[in-house]
Design a protein around this motif. Structure first.
Motif, short mmCIF file in Angstrom:
data_model
loop_
_atom_site.label_atom_id
_atom_site.label_comp_id
_atom_site.label_asym_id
_atom_site.label_seq_id
_atom_site.Cartn_x
_atom_site.Cartn_y
_atom_site.Cartn_z
N SER A 1 11.59 -6.38 -84.65
CA SER A 1 10.44 -5.80 -83.96
C SER A 1 9.27 -6.78 -83.97
N LEU A 2 8.60 -6.87 -82.83
CA LEU A 2 7.35 -7.62 -82.73
C LEU A 2 6.23 -6.60 -82.91
N MET A 3 5.33 -6.88 -83.84
CA MET A 3 4.27 -5.92 -84.17
C MET A 3 2.93 -6.63 -84.24
N LYS A 4 1.87 -5.87 -84.09
CA LYS A 4 0.53 -6.43 -84.29
C LYS A 4 0.33 -6.67 -85.77
N ASP A 5 -0.30 -7.78 -86.09
CA ASP A 5 -0.61 -8.13 -87.47
C ASP A 5 -2.06 -7.74 -87.73
N PRO A 6 -2.28 -6.70 -88.53
CA PRO A 6 -3.65 -6.23 -88.76
C PRO A 6 -4.53 -7.22 -89.52
N SER A 7 -3.92 -8.21 -90.17
CA SER A 7 -4.72 -9.13 -90.98
C SER A 7 -5.45 -10.17 -90.13
N ASP A 8 -4.94 -10.46 -88.91
CA ASP A 8 -5.59 -11.51 -88.14
C ASP A 8 -5.60 -11.24 -86.63
N ASP A 9 -5.33 -10.04 -86.20
CA ASP A 9 -5.27 -9.68 -84.79
C ASP A 9 -4.19 -10.45 -84.04
#
Length: 139
Positions: free
Chosen positions: A81-89
């Motif tokens: 899965s490709l997901m948004k990374d909350p640590s760096d947008d």
């Protein structure tokens, strides 16, 4: 680097909406962004990673079974899965390995899949970098 057993070669042009090709031409694929709803057909980096990881992990699983004299029949499906990374947008990937094993009990299958995860080069490469979940089912 350690003793290199072999090296594979592939190139990409145009990024996620481009083209990938191996040096021997066996992989020669158009890439499309699955989230773009363009209707175009093609592969994507996550699909290619899933194929490689599933093959490598399933090989490691069968090797671990052979080392303890267990004869198994297995199938590994990697869901990447490709997901948004909350640590760096930015973005990150996550993997679920769905493993079906015939020939051993559920407990033995879980033990073998853990050993395979410890041994598999893809698992080693991703350890501590991405979330990998292993789901095991026996038949």
């Amino acid at each position: 680097m350690s003793d290199v057993m072999f090296t594979s070669h592939a190139s990409a042009r145009g990024g996620r909406e481009g083209h990938v090709k191996s040096d021997d031409g066996l992989i020669d694929l158009k890439l499309v962004d699955p989230g773009a709803d363009s209707g175009e057909k093609g592969s994507n980096p996550e699909q290619l990673f899933a194929a490689g990881y599933a093959a490598c992990y399933d090989g490691a699983l069968n090797l671990m079974a052979s080392k303890v004299n267990k004869e198994i029949d297995s199938t590994t499906q990697a869901d990447v899965s490709l997901m948004k990374d909350p640590s760096d947008d930015g973005f990150q990937i996550g993997v679920t390995l769905n493993v079906e094993v015939k020939g051993v009990s559920q407990e033995e299958a879980e033990e073998l899949t853990k050993k395979a995860h410890d041994f598999c080069p893809y698992s080693k490469a991703t350890r501590g970098n991405i979330n990998v979940e292993i789901k095991v089912k026996t038949q």
